[in-house]
Design a protein around this motif. Structure first.
Motif, mmCIF file in Angstrom:
data_model
loop_
_atom_site.group_PDB
_atom_site.id
_atom_site.type_symbol
_atom_site.label_atom_id
_atom_site.label_comp_id
_atom_site.label_asym_id
_atom_site.label_seq_id
_atom_site.Cartn_x
_atom_site.Cartn_y
_atom_site.Cartn_z
ATOM 1 N N GLY A 1 0.775 -1.228 0.000
ATOM 2 C CA GLY A 1 0.000 0.000 0.000
ATOM 3 C C GLY A 1 0.807 1.278 0.000
ATOM 4 O O GLY A 1 0.248 2.371 0.069
ATOM 5 N N VAL A 2 2.133 1.180 -0.082
ATOM 6 C CA VAL A 2 3.005 2.354 -0.062
ATOM 7 C C VAL A 2 3.654 2.510 -1.441
ATOM 8 O O VAL A 2 4.198 1.551 -1.994
ATOM 9 C CB VAL A 2 4.106 2.216 1.023
ATOM 10 N N ASP A 3 3.570 3.725 -2.001
ATOM 11 C CA ASP A 3 4.227 4.003 -3.276
ATOM 12 C C ASP A 3 5.731 4.144 -3.052
ATOM 13 O O ASP A 3 6.171 4.969 -2.246
ATOM 14 C CB ASP A 3 3.680 5.287 -3.896
ATOM 15 N N VAL A 4 6.507 3.334 -3.769
ATOM 16 C CA VAL A 4 7.967 3.326 -3.645
ATOM 17 C C VAL A 4 8.571 3.661 -5.001
ATOM 18 O O VAL A 4 8.157 3.108 -6.022
ATOM 19 C CB VAL A 4 8.483 1.950 -3.164
ATOM 20 N N ASN A 5 9.535 4.579 -5.022
ATOM 21 C CA ASN A 5 10.266 4.924 -6.234
ATOM 22 C C ASN A 5 11.664 4.303 -6.153
ATOM 23 O O ASN A 5 12.377 4.502 -5.176
ATOM 24 C CB ASN A 5 10.373 6.441 -6.387
ATOM 25 N N VAL A 6 12.038 3.546 -7.183
ATOM 26 C CA VAL A 6 13.356 2.890 -7.239
ATOM 27 C C VAL A 6 14.120 3.487 -8.404
ATOM 28 O O VAL A 6 13.578 3.634 -9.500
ATOM 29 C CB VAL A 6 13.202 1.365 -7.421
ATOM 30 N N GLU B 1 24.938 1.182 -7.496
ATOM 31 C CA GLU B 1 24.223 1.832 -6.401
ATOM 32 C C GLU B 1 22.775 2.076 -6.822
ATOM 33 O O GLU B 1 22.512 2.667 -7.867
ATOM 34 C CB GLU B 1 24.878 3.159 -6.028
ATOM 35 N N ILE B 2 21.833 1.607 -5.985
ATOM 36 C CA ILE B 2 20.404 1.767 -6.242
ATOM 37 C C ILE B 2 19.785 2.495 -5.058
ATOM 38 O O ILE B 2 20.149 2.253 -3.902
ATOM 39 C CB ILE B 2 19.723 0.399 -6.471
ATOM 40 N N LYS B 3 18.834 3.388 -5.351
ATOM 41 C CA LYS B 3 18.182 4.180 -4.304
ATOM 42 C C LYS B 3 16.675 3.919 -4.351
ATOM 43 O O LYS B 3 16.079 3.856 -5.428
ATOM 44 C CB LYS B 3 18.466 5.663 -4.546
ATOM 45 N N ALA B 4 16.072 3.793 -3.174
ATOM 46 C CA ALA B 4 14.621 3.650 -3.052
ATOM 47 C C ALA B 4 14.111 4.746 -2.132
ATOM 48 O O ALA B 4 14.743 5.074 -1.124
ATOM 49 C CB ALA B 4 14.270 2.278 -2.494
ATOM 50 N N SER B 5 12.951 5.317 -2.494
ATOM 51 C CA SER B 5 12.368 6.360 -1.652
ATOM 52 C C SER B 5 10.856 6.171 -1.576
ATOM 53 O O SER B 5 10.221 5.754 -2.538
ATOM 54 C CB SER B 5 12.716 7.741 -2.188
ATOM 55 N N ALA B 6 10.318 6.494 -0.389
ATOM 56 C CA ALA B 6 8.875 6.390 -0.158
ATOM 57 C C ALA B 6 8.500 7.271 1.019
ATOM 58 O O ALA B 6 9.193 7.295 2.032
ATOM 59 C CB ALA B 6 8.487 4.941 0.128
ATOM 60 N N PHE C 1 11.052 9.363 2.918
ATOM 61 C CA PHE C 1 12.252 8.664 3.376
ATOM 62 C C PHE C 1 12.940 8.020 2.186
ATOM 63 O O PHE C 1 12.297 7.627 1.218
ATOM 64 C CB PHE C 1 11.892 7.570 4.401
ATOM 65 N N SER C 2 14.262 7.925 2.258
ATOM 66 C CA SER C 2 14.997 7.258 1.185
ATOM 67 C C SER C 2 16.151 6.450 1.766
ATOM 68 O O SER C 2 16.653 6.747 2.848
ATOM 69 C CB SER C 2 15.523 8.277 0.166
ATOM 70 N N ALA C 3 16.531 5.447 1.013
ATOM 71 C CA ALA C 3 17.666 4.604 1.387
ATOM 72 C C ALA C 3 18.370 4.184 0.106
ATOM 73 O O ALA C 3 17.738 3.994 -0.931
ATOM 74 C CB ALA C 3 17.192 3.374 2.157
ATOM 75 N N SER C 4 19.676 4.082 0.178
ATOM 76 C CA SER C 4 20.420 3.611 -0.982
ATOM 77 C C SER C 4 21.322 2.463 -0.557
ATOM 78 O O SER C 4 21.713 2.350 0.597
ATOM 79 C CB SER C 4 21.232 4.739 -1.620
ATOM 80 N N ALA C 5 21.608 1.626 -1.520
ATOM 81 C CA ALA C 5 22.477 0.479 -1.276
ATOM 82 C C ALA C 5 23.428 0.350 -2.452
ATOM 83 O O ALA C 5 23.044 0.556 -3.606
ATOM 84 C CB ALA C 5 21.643 -0.795 -1.130
#
Length: 170
Positions: free
Chosen positions: A76-81, A113-118, A121-125
């Motif tokens: 139910g959460v929109d996530v941008n990758v 390196e890939i980043k996700a945000s929702a 908040f964002s996190a990268s790995a």
């Protein structure tokens, strides 16, 4: 007579040398790659530089910057990758079929390196992995062509890349 024959053979050898030299030397590519990981398809602009030591063996480095992100709904959460960047170095084996076409295989090492945000908040790995690829080149001019390739990056969640690029031999 012997002098004339030696001179003629020497001139032919020097005239033919540029044709042999085209198989060796520097090249560069500029293209687009589709990075497919799990359910995300990410697009990137790729630059490559390489050197053919012989007609059959070479090395190349590549860099990619993400330009096409993927959005998904997870629980139910929109996530941008998005792909931030990817860099790699490869050993390349090549089999020429003619002056206009060849196929290649490559093995190397990559860092991505890939980043996700929702929800603000964002996190990268980022991670490093072995990579294995195949492809082919078609040259429509002596020093210009197109390249189509596939590369498998062996991360825990592997990434498969299909790319197309313009090739320029120097």
């Amino acid at each position: 007579m012997k002098f004339a024959l030696t001179t003629a053979l020497t001139l032919v050898a020097f005239a033919a040398a540029p044709a042999f030299a085209q198989e060796n030397g520097f090249y560069g590519t500029f293209g687009y790659g589709n990075y497919s990981a799990d359910d995300a398809d990410l697009g990137a602009i790729q630059l490559r530089g390489g050197y053919n030591f012989t007609e059959f063996l070479g090395a190349e480095i590549e860099g990619a910057i993400g330009v096409a992100d993927e959005s998904a709904t997870i629980a139910g959460v929109d996530v941008n990758v998005e792909l931030e960047n990817s860099y790699g170095a490869y050993a390349v084996g090549r089999i020429p079929f003619s002056e206009k076409a060849d196929v290649f295989g490559r093995i190397g090492y990559v860092s991505t390196e890939i980043k996700a945000s929702a929800g603000g908040f964002s996190a990268s790995a980022d991670d490093d992995a072995a990579a294995l690829g195949v492809g082919g080149n078609y040259y429509f001019a002596p020093n210009q062509g197109v390249r189509l390739g596939y590369t498998h990056m062996d991360y825990d969640d592997s990434i498969d890349v299909i790319d197309v690029a313009y090739v320029l031999k120097f």
